[in-house]
Motif scaffolding. Structure first.
Motif, PDB file in Angstrom:
ATOM      1  N   ILE A 402       0.818  -1.212   0.000  1.00 18.41           N
ATOM      2  CA  ILE A 402       0.000   0.000   0.000  1.00 18.41           C
ATOM      3  C   ILE A 402       0.853   1.264   0.000  1.00 18.41           C
ATOM      4  CG2 ILE A 402      -0.264   0.005   2.521  1.00 18.41           C
ATOM      5  CD1 ILE A 402      -2.915   1.054  -0.089  1.00 18.41           C
ATOM      6  N   ASP A 403       1.962   1.265   0.734  1.00 22.08           N
ATOM      7  CA  ASP A 403       2.815   2.461   0.743  1.00 22.08           C
ATOM      8  C   ASP A 403       3.438   2.692  -0.623  1.00 22.08           C
ATOM      9  OD1 ASP A 403       2.212   2.874   3.396  1.00 22.08           O
ATOM     10  OD2 ASP A 403       3.988   1.830   4.139  1.00 22.08           O
ATOM     11  N   GLU A 404       3.890   1.599  -1.250  1.00 19.56           N
ATOM     12  CA  GLU A 404       4.487   1.707  -2.582  1.00 19.56           C
ATOM     13  C   GLU A 404       3.446   2.132  -3.613  1.00 19.56           C
ATOM     14  OE1 GLU A 404       7.000  -0.850  -0.058  1.00 19.56           O
ATOM     15  OE2 GLU A 404       4.839  -0.764  -0.474  1.00 19.56           O
ATOM     16  N   PHE A 405       2.206   1.668  -3.414  1.00 17.75           N
ATOM     17  CA  PHE A 405       1.135   2.049  -4.330  1.00 17.75           C
ATOM     18  C   PHE A 405       0.900   3.559  -4.270  1.00 17.75           C
ATOM     19  CE2 PHE A 405      -3.302   2.730  -5.529  1.00 17.75           C
ATOM     20  CZ  PHE A 405      -3.399   2.001  -6.696  1.00 17.75           C
ATOM     21  N   LEU A 430       4.366   2.602 -10.693  1.00 18.03           N
ATOM     22  CA  LEU A 430       4.188   1.574  -9.670  1.00 18.03           C
ATOM     23  C   LEU A 430       5.312   0.550  -9.717  1.00 18.03           C
ATOM     24  CD1 LEU A 430       0.324   1.001  -9.880  1.00 18.03           C
ATOM     25  CD2 LEU A 430       1.586   2.304  -8.172  1.00 18.03           C
ATOM     26  N   GLU A 431       5.807   0.236 -10.908  1.00 17.55           N
ATOM     27  CA  GLU A 431       6.958  -0.672 -11.016  1.00 17.55           C
ATOM     28  C   GLU A 431       8.189  -0.043 -10.370  1.00 17.55           C
ATOM     29  OE1 GLU A 431       6.097  -3.379 -14.989  1.00 17.55           O
ATOM     30  OE2 GLU A 431       7.168  -1.476 -15.225  1.00 17.55           O
ATOM     31  N   GLY A 435       9.252  -2.123  -7.323  1.00 15.39           N
ATOM     32  CA  GLY A 435      10.233  -3.085  -7.800  1.00 15.39           C
ATOM     33  C   GLY A 435       9.625  -4.315  -8.437  1.00 15.39           C
ATOM     34  N   ARG A 436       8.326  -4.324  -8.643  1.00 16.01           N
ATOM     35  CA  ARG A 436       7.646  -5.484  -9.238  1.00 16.01           C
ATOM     36  C   ARG A 436       7.385  -5.244 -10.728  1.00 16.01           C
ATOM     37  NH1 ARG A 436       5.378  -9.456  -6.091  1.00 16.01           N
ATOM     38  NH2 ARG A 436       5.278  -9.096  -3.841  1.00 16.01           N
ATOM     39  N   GLU A 437       7.457  -6.328 -11.474  1.00 15.79           N
ATOM     40  CA  GLU A 437       7.102  -6.282 -12.889  1.00 15.79           C
ATOM     41  C   GLU A 437       5.590  -6.465 -12.995  1.00 15.79           C
ATOM     42  OE1 GLU A 437       5.651  -7.691 -16.483  1.00 15.79           O
ATOM     43  OE2 GLU A 437       6.051  -9.209 -14.945  1.00 15.79           O
ATOM     44  N   LEU A 438       4.902  -5.544 -13.678  1.00 18.07           N
ATOM     45  CA  LEU A 438       3.444  -5.535 -13.645  1.00 18.07           C
ATOM     46  C   LEU A 438       2.789  -5.825 -14.990  1.00 18.07           C
ATOM     47  CD1 LEU A 438       2.823  -2.492 -11.268  1.00 18.07           C
ATOM     48  CD2 LEU A 438       2.703  -4.934 -10.724  1.00 18.07           C
ATOM     49  N   SER A 439       3.559  -6.001 -16.040  1.00 16.48           N
ATOM     50  CA  SER A 439       2.931  -6.238 -17.342  1.00 16.48           C
ATOM     51  C   SER A 439       2.199  -7.577 -17.361  1.00 16.48           C
ATOM     52  CB  SER A 439       3.967  -6.169 -18.463  1.00 16.48           C
ATOM     53  OG  SER A 439       4.966  -7.147 -18.289  1.00 16.48           O
ATOM     54  N   THR A 440       2.761  -8.600 -16.730  1.00 16.45           N
ATOM     55  CA  THR A 440       2.097  -9.906 -16.686  1.00 16.45           C
ATOM     56  C   THR A 440       0.815  -9.818 -15.870  1.00 16.45           C
ATOM     57  OG1 THR A 440       4.223 -11.037 -16.874  1.00 16.45           O
ATOM     58  CG2 THR A 440       2.361 -12.329 -16.061  1.00 16.45           C
TER      59      THR A 440
END
Length: 848
Positions: A402-405, A430-431, A435-440
């Motif tokens: 939530i903080d990263e969002f 957001l990526e 640090g997360r990959e979000l395309s998938t």
């Protein structure tokens, strides 16, 4: 000819030619009851020598001047467009026209208050209706500044996006207000509200240190009921929450909230000048569900000031991101910043129920929808765009943290302020923060349609100890995507008079089958609840033992969110014809009296009525309707005096009444021969009871006229129209039909309530005579009426209470014979058909 439509390709081609800088719009509201003067000066750059068009819907165009060159309106203006040729690098366009007021809630709506004869105006421009008020390049990615000058009656209040200036008085009863130009915004969030509104003012200090003026406005005849102090309080809480979480100070100069008559939606996020439905002005007692919904709506529109108004989608395929974000943001803000701390339970009960229903219609679509033209987007204000999108964003926030969002959202606002974006722009931020990959993730959740179903698979030994626990995930054949879910599994046992959670695990579910070894060796509980705590977006199934426990003990669960999940699971199984509608009726009648969450009660009672009227087997229907109404009467008598549930049970009983004896009970309550402690028969409740009596044939049209004479208000007019259309005789139904189809004079709210009365389930036997007429009117109505009115008629007059094979076959035949009809029209009819087909399948299951 284009009519009033605009395709995405046309918008892209125009954007490649044109870039807008500014509009100066002068409106003359002193020309009578039919038209107003509209003079627009647009400055824009363009590809030299190119040709394009500007949008305008007007009765008369007097002048078109492009760069000093006069253009003949008879040649250049047709349908909703003015053709512009031989463009220069820098252009100034002047268009002078007379435009029409509407009574449809689109463009500039004009309302005359029956109480005092006062005239009130307000604008509603989303999606394509600023062109009904001024000449405009009507697409969200052609932002500009907008400077309004308005001439109107001197005593009026005039409100727009910029702070209201002191008017210049002309000495003839009129005055002119010259507003400052707005920042660069899209045309659909510009606004004009004018009339003898009452108002009260306050202010707050923004995170930037600026003082932000606040205003609350309403009609004179409703002003005594408008609780402005509470609205200011929720607004301050929202400002504090959003400015802190978004790390971006409120971007506009002031914030007005205006409650306006005959509004089609809940509210509209006009920059700095939000309009709300008058349903949120409470002249009579309302449920906590409605009170909470108003708070969520206030915060929804406030969230839009950043997400939608400051940063705006390039084209309407990004509508979901505007609305889904505002839906998610308003719910978390309501839960964390106001007294409505159970907002996520409400979200589950109402929003997710809406989303699951929409996601199973033949018109379902990815959250990121394909929007080919304006007609596409008009029908896309749906449960996918709002509720599924909001559910998925909740999951995304949990996925990235939530903080990263919030950090990613803050970076997004800073980078793209006053511009237009696409989904990838948000995911990029957001990526970066997570640090997360979000395309998938995006491909599976945002770019594919359909809802998954999660079911428990349980094996036990002779002592009832679990030897295997797995979660089975399925997807509909047409939308076979299997998705990853983060969810909880809760075990609940009956202990004394309570159904208590005794075990909980949280895990990742992916693939067709997920084994849960950590649940081995535990005694099988009385109720297994998948998606405990509601982290995932998926339908869940109750195994046979759990469903039996739910029927007997649902009201004994202390956690309101867990109860809401069980209510929802039971309803989904019923709708999918995996459990009988009669069992669902039993579940509700045994447990609803113990439910404490107002929105859960409201949603469940609506589902109960649908089950009784359309889902139980036809041979059981009459007895079930009588039984449901009788049980609601008993629940009302047993409810706590003055409670929210008491009000809900009384109104639900009135709606469900199905026998002469039950309508006589309704009459006795309305006439105060029978009373409920703590329940006042106030104005709106009296009307609701009268609508029931009309449906039962216990009152006449003259009786309804008498009630309207005693409450000659806009709301009274709506109730009276509904009551007259509910009268159970052929002449009354024919008169209601004619008032809607043979004339286009009625305003939007009367159209909506007349249709509601027309299809009252008590008059179902009369609806068969209108099936042929219904299908005959579809194409002419779609062509002749505005979108909003056409939708009210096409959806509202569909004789869904028939729920029989003849209606199914007639609907299929129309769709088969009208393959070339507008896709948006076909979608509405196909959704109607889906409701009947589902009802028939559930009826068949119930008959077993």
């Amino acid at each position: 000819m284009p009519g009033e439509n605009l395709t995405r390709i046309e918008a892209q081609e125009r954007r490649a030619i044109v870039d807008t800088q500014s509009y100066e719009i002068a409106l003359d509201l002193t020309k009578g009851a039919e038209v107003f003067g509209s003079r627009t000066v647009v400055r824009f750059t363009a590809t030299p020598g190119a040709e394009t068009f500007i949008d305008l819907i007007a009765r008369d165009v007097r002048e078109i001047t492009l760069n000093g060159r006069s253009i003949d309106p008879a040649v250049a203006f047709a349908d909703s467009r003015v053709v512009l040729d031989s463009l220069a690098a820098e252009n100034e366009l002047v268009i002078d026209a007379d435009c029409l007021y509407t009574n449809t809630g689109e463009g500039l709506h004009r309302f005359v208050d029956p109480v005092d004869g006062e005239v009130y105006l307000y604008s509603q421009f989303e999606v394509p209706d600023s062109r009904r008020v001024f000449a405009v390049f009507e697409q969200p990615d052609l932002k500009a500044t907008f400077q309004f000058t308005v001439t109107a009656s001197e005593p009026w209040k005039v409100v727009s996006n910029s702070p209201t200036p002191e008017p210049k008085k002309h000495g003839d009863g009129s005055a002119t207000w010259t507003f400052e130009a707005t920042p660069r915004i899209s045309s659909y969030i510009t606004a004009l509200i004018a009339g003898p509104y009452e108002a009260t003012f306050s202010e707050l200090t923004s995170a930037s240190g600026r003082v932000i003026p606040l205003g609350v406005y309403g009609r004179k005849s409703l002003w005594q009921f408008l609780d402005a102090d509470y609205i200011f309080d929720k607004t301050r809480q929202g400002f504090s929450y959003f400015e802190g979480k978004f790390d971006y100070a409120y971007p506009f100069a002031k914030y007005d909230q205006l409650f306006v008559p005959e509004f089609n939606a809940g509210a509209m996020e006009n920059a700095g000048a939000v309009t709300f439905t008058e349903a949120y002005v409470f002249r009579s007692k309302v449920t906590d569900a409605v009170k909470e919904r108003r708070v969520v709506t206030i915060l929804h529109e406030l969230a839009h000031m950043w997400f939608g108004d400051l940063v705006t989608m390039k084209w309407w395929n990004g509508l979901w991101l505007n609305e889904s974000f505002a839906e998610w943001a308003s719910t978390i803000a309501t839960a964390e910043a106001t007294e409505w701390t159970e907002a996520w339970t409400t979200f589950n009960a109402m929003e997710k129920t809406w989303a699951y229903r929409q996601d199973q219609l033949p018109s379902t679509h990815p959250v990121v929808a394909q929007i080919n033209d304006l007609e596409d987007v008009q029908v896309n204000f749906d449960g996918i765009t709002y509720a599924k999108g909001g559910s998925v964003l909740k999951q995304l926030a949990a996925w990235v943290g939530i903080d990263e969002f919030f950090a990613g959202v803050a970076a997004y606002f800073k980078k793209h302020e006053w511009s237009n974006t696409e989904l990838s722009d948000l995911l990029t931020e957001l990526e970066t923060t997570s640090g997360r990959e979000l395309s998938t993730w995006s491909k599976k959740w945002l770019e594919t349609a359909g809802v998954n179903t999660l079911s428990p698979e349980i094996a036990t030994d002779a002592d009832g100890v679990i030897t295997r626990f797995a979660i089975v995930q399925t997807a509909p054949a047409d939308y076979p995507t299997i998705r990853p879910h983060r969810l909880g599994v809760g075990f609940y046992d009956v202990k004394g008079s309570a159904l208590v959670r005794v075990h909980h695990v949280e895990l990742d579910v992916d693939g067709d089958l997920t084994e849960v070894p950590q649940l081995k060796g535990i005694a099988r509980p009385d109720l297994v609840l998948l998606n405990d705590e509601d982290l995932a977006y998926a339908k869940i199934r109750l195994d046979e033992r759990s469903l039996t426990t739910a029927i007997d003990h649902l009201g004994d669960i202390s956690d309101p969110l867990a109860r809401s999940l069980v209510w929802g699971a039971a309803w989904d199984q019923t709708r999918d014809a995996e459990a009988s509608a009669s069992d669902y009726v039993d579940l509700v009648l045994r447990n609803i009296g113990a439910e404490t969450e107002s929105t859960t009660v409201r949603t469940t009672l609506g589902q109960l009525q649908l089950a009784a009227n359309a889902y139980v087997a036809p041979e059981k229907r009459s007895a079930t309707r009588e039984r449901v109404a009788g049980a609601l009467w008993e629940l009302a008598q047993a409810a706590e005096a003055g409670s929210d549930s008491q009000l809900q049970f009384v109104t639900a009983f009135a709606t469900a009444a199905a026998t002469p004896a039950q309508w006589e009970q309704v009459r006795a309550v309305r006439d105060r021969e029978v009373s409920f402690d703590g329940l006042e028969i106030d104005t709106d409740l009296s009307w609701q009871l009268l609508v029931s009596l009309a449906a039962g044939g216990l009152v006449s049209s003259a009786d309804i006229d008498g009630a309207l004479a005693a409450d000659n208000t806009a709301k009274g007019g709506e109730f009276a129209a509904q009551a007259k259309a509910s009268l159970p005789d052929a002449d009354a139904k024919a008169a209601a039909w004619s008032s809607l189809i043979d004339s286009d004079d009625l305003p939007n709210t009367i159209v909506r309530t007349t249709a509601l009365g027309f299809v009252h389930p008590a008059g179902v036997d009369l609806l068969g005579a209108f099936v042929e007429s219904y299908f005959s009117m579809l194409l002419p109505i779609w062509e002749a009426r505005s979108y909003q009115i056409a939708q009210y008629l096409i959806v509202g007059l569909y004789p869904a209470p028939l729920a029989n094979l003849a209606l199914r076959d007639a609907t299929r035949a129309w769709l088969e014979g009208n393959r070339e009809a507008a896709p948006a029209l076909r979608r509405l009819v196909a959704e109607n058909l889906a409701g009947v087909e589902r009802a028939l399948a559930v009826q068949e299951r119930d008959a077993q």
